[in-house]
Motif scaffolding. Structure first.
Motif, mmCIF file in Angstrom:
data_model
loop_
_atom_site.group_PDB
_atom_site.id
_atom_site.type_symbol
_atom_site.label_atom_id
_atom_site.label_comp_id
_atom_site.label_asym_id
_atom_site.label_seq_id
_atom_site.Cartn_x
_atom_site.Cartn_y
_atom_site.Cartn_z
ATOM 1 N N SER A 294 0.806 -1.227 0.000
ATOM 2 C CA SER A 294 0.000 0.000 0.000
ATOM 3 C C SER A 294 0.838 1.276 0.000
ATOM 4 C CB SER A 294 -0.978 0.017 1.197
ATOM 5 O OG SER A 294 -1.785 -1.128 1.174
ATOM 6 N N HIS B 101 -0.972 4.635 1.004
ATOM 7 C CA HIS B 101 -2.304 4.453 0.452
ATOM 8 C C HIS B 101 -3.117 3.569 1.397
ATOM 9 C CE1 HIS B 101 -0.064 5.902 -2.966
ATOM 10 N NE2 HIS B 101 -1.161 5.987 -3.687
ATOM 11 N N ARG B 102 -4.416 3.488 1.134
ATOM 12 C CA ARG B 102 -5.308 2.676 1.969
ATOM 13 C C ARG B 102 -5.356 1.217 1.540
ATOM 14 N NH1 ARG B 102 -8.341 7.534 1.064
ATOM 15 N NH2 ARG B 102 -9.138 6.463 -0.752
#
Length: 75
Positions: A23, A41-42
């Motif tokens: 991620s 990021h998620r």
């Protein structure tokens, strides 16, 4: 995490962007052998692309979202 995609900037071979299944997207200065920045990021990031001028990257996450990252070449 495992690397999912690697691409050199359209601005030159010294700038490398790497996305990962952990991620993250990381931006490296290859000539200086250093990581310049990291974008969290998620969800895992299987792919990305540079803008034509190399100043932005757009990353696609597995959760179907797309994020814009501003690329900085200054430490």
């Amino acid at each position: 995490g495992s690397v999912s995609s690697v691409m050199f900037s359209p601005n030159g071979p010294d700038h490398l962007l790497v996305s990962s299944w952990d991620s993250t997207v990381r931006f490296y200065d290859v000539a200086a052998n250093e990581k310049k920045c990291k974008f969290d990021h998620r969800a895992p990031v299987p792919d990305f692309c540079f803008s034509p001028d190399g100043r932005h990257a757009f990353s696609g996450e597995l959760d179907t979202s797309v994020r814009q990252c501003v690329i900085t070449t200054v430490s």
